[in-house]
Design a protein around this motif. Structure first.
Motif, PDB file in Angstrom:
ATOM      1  N   THR A 123      27.705  38.614  32.807  1.00 14.99           N
ATOM      2  CA  THR A 123      28.693  39.663  33.045  1.00 14.99           C
ATOM      3  C   THR A 123      28.150  41.050  32.707  1.00 14.99           C
ATOM      4  O   THR A 123      28.383  42.010  33.435  1.00 14.99           O
ATOM      5  CB  THR A 123      29.969  39.393  32.223  1.00 14.99           C
ATOM      6  OG1 THR A 123      30.346  38.032  32.388  1.00 14.99           O
ATOM      7  CG2 THR A 123      31.119  40.281  32.677  1.00 14.99           C
ATOM      8  N   PRO A 162      33.553  49.352  35.260  1.00 16.64           N
ATOM      9  CA  PRO A 162      34.860  48.710  35.434  1.00 16.64           C
ATOM     10  C   PRO A 162      35.305  48.070  34.122  1.00 16.64           C
ATOM     11  O   PRO A 162      34.463  47.627  33.333  1.00 16.64           O
ATOM     12  CB  PRO A 162      34.599  47.645  36.499  1.00 16.64           C
ATOM     13  CG  PRO A 162      33.140  47.347  36.413  1.00 16.64           C
ATOM     14  CD  PRO A 162      32.475  48.613  35.936  1.00 16.64           C
ATOM     15  N   GLY A 163      36.601  48.031  33.880  1.00 17.75           N
ATOM     16  CA  GLY A 163      37.116  47.317  32.723  1.00 17.75           C
ATOM     17  C   GLY A 163      37.182  45.819  32.997  1.00 17.75           C
ATOM     18  O   GLY A 163      37.199  45.407  34.151  1.00 17.75           O
ATOM     19  N   PHE A 164      37.218  45.025  31.930  1.00 17.74           N
ATOM     20  CA  PHE A 164      37.240  43.575  32.101  1.00 17.74           C
ATOM     21  C   PHE A 164      38.499  42.953  31.503  1.00 17.74           C
ATOM     22  O   PHE A 164      38.493  41.787  31.104  1.00 17.74           O
ATOM     23  CB  PHE A 164      35.960  42.959  31.532  1.00 17.74           C
ATOM     24  CG  PHE A 164      34.772  43.204  32.416  1.00 17.74           C
ATOM     25  CD1 PHE A 164      34.401  42.281  33.368  1.00 17.74           C
ATOM     26  CD2 PHE A 164      34.061  44.389  32.342  1.00 17.74           C
ATOM     27  CE1 PHE A 164      33.330  42.518  34.221  1.00 17.74           C
ATOM     28  CE2 PHE A 164      32.989  44.644  33.186  1.00 17.74           C
ATOM     29  CZ  PHE A 164      32.617  43.704  34.138  1.00 17.74           C
ATOM     30  N   ALA A 165      39.584  43.753  31.458  1.00 19.16           N
ATOM     31  CA  ALA A 165      40.838  43.274  30.868  1.00 19.16           C
ATOM     32  C   ALA A 165      41.322  42.004  31.550  1.00 19.16           C
ATOM     33  O   ALA A 165      41.857  41.108  30.901  1.00 19.16           O
ATOM     34  CB  ALA A 165      41.908  44.357  30.959  1.00 19.16           C
ATOM     35  N   GLY A 166      41.153  41.944  32.873  1.00 20.22           N
ATOM     36  CA  GLY A 166      41.636  40.775  33.600  1.00 20.22           C
ATOM     37  C   GLY A 166      40.676  39.613  33.542  1.00 20.22           C
ATOM     38  O   GLY A 166      41.074  38.455  33.432  1.00 20.22           O
ATOM     39  N   ALA A 167      39.391  39.917  33.597  1.00 18.87           N
ATOM     40  CA  ALA A 167      38.402  38.854  33.741  1.00 18.87           C
ATOM     41  C   ALA A 167      38.124  38.101  32.441  1.00 18.87           C
ATOM     42  O   ALA A 167      37.846  36.912  32.451  1.00 18.87           O
ATOM     43  CB  ALA A 167      37.094  39.441  34.289  1.00 18.87           C
ATOM     44  N   VAL A 180      43.353  37.576  38.242  1.00 20.59           N
ATOM     45  CA  VAL A 180      42.896  36.513  37.350  1.00 20.59           C
ATOM     46  C   VAL A 180      43.914  36.447  36.217  1.00 20.59           C
ATOM     47  O   VAL A 180      44.125  37.440  35.518  1.00 20.59           O
ATOM     48  CB  VAL A 180      41.489  36.792  36.791  1.00 20.59           C
ATOM     49  CG1 VAL A 180      41.099  35.727  35.778  1.00 20.59           C
ATOM     50  CG2 VAL A 180      40.466  36.843  37.917  1.00 20.59           C
ATOM     51  N   GLU A 227      46.207  39.357  36.135  1.00 21.51           N
ATOM     52  CA  GLU A 227      45.684  40.718  35.932  1.00 21.51           C
ATOM     53  C   GLU A 227      44.792  41.110  37.110  1.00 21.51           C
ATOM     54  O   GLU A 227      43.928  40.328  37.527  1.00 21.51           O
ATOM     55  CB  GLU A 227      44.839  40.783  34.647  1.00 21.51           C
ATOM     56  CG  GLU A 227      45.630  40.613  33.371  1.00 21.51           C
ATOM     57  CD  GLU A 227      46.474  41.838  33.037  1.00 21.51           C
ATOM     58  OE1 GLU A 227      46.119  42.951  33.486  1.00 21.51           O
ATOM     59  OE2 GLU A 227      47.494  41.675  32.348  1.00 21.51           O
ATOM     60  N   PRO A 228      44.949  42.324  37.626  1.00 26.09           N
ATOM     61  CA  PRO A 228      44.068  42.754  38.716  1.00 26.09           C
ATOM     62  C   PRO A 228      42.621  42.829  38.242  1.00 26.09           C
ATOM     63  O   PRO A 228      42.346  43.376  37.172  1.00 26.09           O
ATOM     64  CB  PRO A 228      44.602  44.148  39.079  1.00 26.09           C
ATOM     65  CG  PRO A 228      45.434  44.584  37.929  1.00 26.09           C
ATOM     66  CD  PRO A 228      45.924  43.354  37.231  1.00 26.09           C
ATOM     67  N   THR A 229      41.732  42.252  39.036  1.00 29.35           N
ATOM     68  CA  THR A 229      40.347  42.066  38.601  1.00 29.35           C
ATOM     69  C   THR A 229      39.405  42.324  39.770  1.00 29.35           C
ATOM     70  O   THR A 229      39.667  41.876  40.891  1.00 29.35           O
ATOM     71  CB  THR A 229      40.163  40.608  38.108  1.00 29.35           C
ATOM     72  OG1 THR A 229      41.061  40.388  37.016  1.00 29.35           O
ATOM     73  CG2 THR A 229      38.740  40.331  37.658  1.00 29.35           C
ATOM     74  N   PHE A 230      38.304  43.043  39.504  1.00 33.37           N
ATOM     75  CA  PHE A 230      37.295  43.267  40.541  1.00 33.37           C
ATOM     76  C   PHE A 230      36.475  41.983  40.685  1.00 33.37           C
ATOM     77  O   PHE A 230      35.655  41.670  39.822  1.00 33.37           O
ATOM     78  CB  PHE A 230      36.356  44.405  40.151  1.00 33.37           C
ATOM     79  CG  PHE A 230      37.039  45.729  39.923  1.00 33.37           C
ATOM     80  CD1 PHE A 230      37.712  46.372  40.945  1.00 33.37           C
ATOM     81  CD2 PHE A 230      36.984  46.340  38.686  1.00 33.37           C
ATOM     82  CE1 PHE A 230      38.333  47.597  40.742  1.00 33.37           C
ATOM     83  CE2 PHE A 230      37.593  47.572  38.470  1.00 33.37           C
ATOM     84  CZ  PHE A 230      38.274  48.202  39.503  1.00 33.37           C
ATOM     85  N   THR A 257      32.820  39.894  38.688  1.00 37.93           N
ATOM     86  CA  THR A 257      33.329  38.816  37.830  1.00 37.93           C
ATOM     87  C   THR A 257      32.530  37.547  38.104  1.00 37.93           C
ATOM     88  O   THR A 257      32.749  36.890  39.124  1.00 37.93           O
ATOM     89  CB  THR A 257      34.827  38.570  38.118  1.00 37.93           C
ATOM     90  OG1 THR A 257      35.550  39.780  37.880  1.00 37.93           O
ATOM     91  CG2 THR A 257      35.374  37.474  37.236  1.00 37.93           C
TER      92      THR A 257
END
Lengths: 173, 150
Positions: free
Chosen positions: A64, A116-121, B50, B53-56, B60
């Motif tokens: 990552t 980019p932030g990784f809050a979602g991933a 994901v 949550e919105p995710t690029f 990823t």
């Protein structure tokens, strides 16, 4: 801090030299050990401490973080090797955690760092493990504590509260 | 190798650990809504959810997705049964070239899931990470407002 350095760009060169000299004076003369560490980092910025665990967090770093943070592309298309980052070497992991969660907003109309932030991933547990691994694997600094609390605080924060990109007054489309 | 859910179905892939989710979605699963734009997590064309949550998806890697739930535009609704956002984007003709639209809808979907009645500033703020180069921003905003008011 981006705003501060952006504003300083307009200061006359001799004043910048004076500020730099003052700041370096505050840091003092580096010890032999510190100097050796700096030389090692310059030679091999991607070297990983062999005592760092081979766990899930190591895989997160490799898959990552490293694809961008391997120093092979210039900023902003790639990131600096993380061993050279103040975020990893500082007293508190707060900056590191904030950037991992929210990323870095690019400045408007000029070249600037971005991420980019990784809050979602990444889950909270993955982030916490990664923060500890980065500290152990890429610095010679002591472990951090209270990382979970900082992650919760970063998630609760709106990125707009955190990020004021230099060069732009706002981020509205 | 990783196992995760995509649109409610378990997916096991033997792709390399650092393979971006976007490549697996498009290359292996034929889920082509998410687009490759910049590859740097800066344009939003690849946005999926994901764990809501919105995710690029372009930055990823699948290694970090083990056990997680991924939702793509295809998982929101279909041509027969569109999601309210999809319906609103069609009604407002929000797409020009359309390349950014899947990402726009997914980011808007994440917003509406958390905040069913967002104000104008909240909508604009939420959509900041997603770029549109045709300039259909006003139509996109209208579509999101329309979906939010239903």
């Amino acid at each position: 801090m981006g705003l501060v350095t952006h504003e300083l760009a307009g200061v006359p060169g001799e004043d910048l030299d004076a500020i730099a000299e003052y700041a370096v004076g505050l840091m003092g003369t580096p010890s032999e050990a510190r100097r050796a560490r700096a030389e090692a980092l310059k030679r091999e910025p991607l070297a990983v401490n062999p005592r760092a665990p081979r766990n899930e967090a190591a895989v997160i770093y490799e898959t990552t973080c490293l694809p961008c943070h391997d120093g092979s592309r210039p900023v902003p298309f790639g990131g600096i090797p993380l061993s050279l980052s103040l975020g990893l070497n500082g007293e508190s992991p707060r900056n590191l955690v904030n950037v991992m969660v929210h990323g870095l907003m690019p400045a408007e109309g000029e070249t600037s760092p971005m991420m980019p932030g990784f809050a979602g991933a990444l889950s909270d547990a993955q982030m916490e493990a990664l923060v500890h691994w980065l500290r152990a694997g890429l610095t010679d600094q002591p472990p951090w504590s209270g990382v979970d609390k900082l992650i919760a605080e970063a998630r609760a924060m709106k990125p707009a509260m955190l990020l004021f990109p230099p060069g732009g007054s706002g981020t509205e489309p | 190798m990783a196992t995760f859910q995509v649109n409610g179905k378990a997916v096991t892939t033997d792709a390399e650990a650092d393979t971006p989710l976007l490549y697996v979605l498009r290359g292996d699963l034929q889920l082509n809504a998410a687009k490759f734009g910049c590859g740097l997590g800066q344009c939003g064309a690849c946005t999926v959810l994901v764990e809501g949550e919105p995710t690029f998806s372009c930055v990823t890697p699948i290694a970090i997705l083990e056990g997680k739930k991924v939702t793509t535009l295809e998982g929101l609704g279909s041509a027969d049964k569109p999601h309210p956002l999809q319906r609103a984007f069609i009604e407002e003709q929000a797409a020009q070239c359309g390349y950014c639209i899947a990402g726009m809808i997914m980011r808007a979907a994440a917003l509406l899931a958390k905040n069913p009645n967002p104000g104008e500033a909240e909508i604009r703020s939420a959509l900041i990470p997603n770029l549109c180069r045709c300039g259909t921003h006003m139509r996109i905003l209208r579509a999101v407002r329309k979906a939010a008011s239903k």
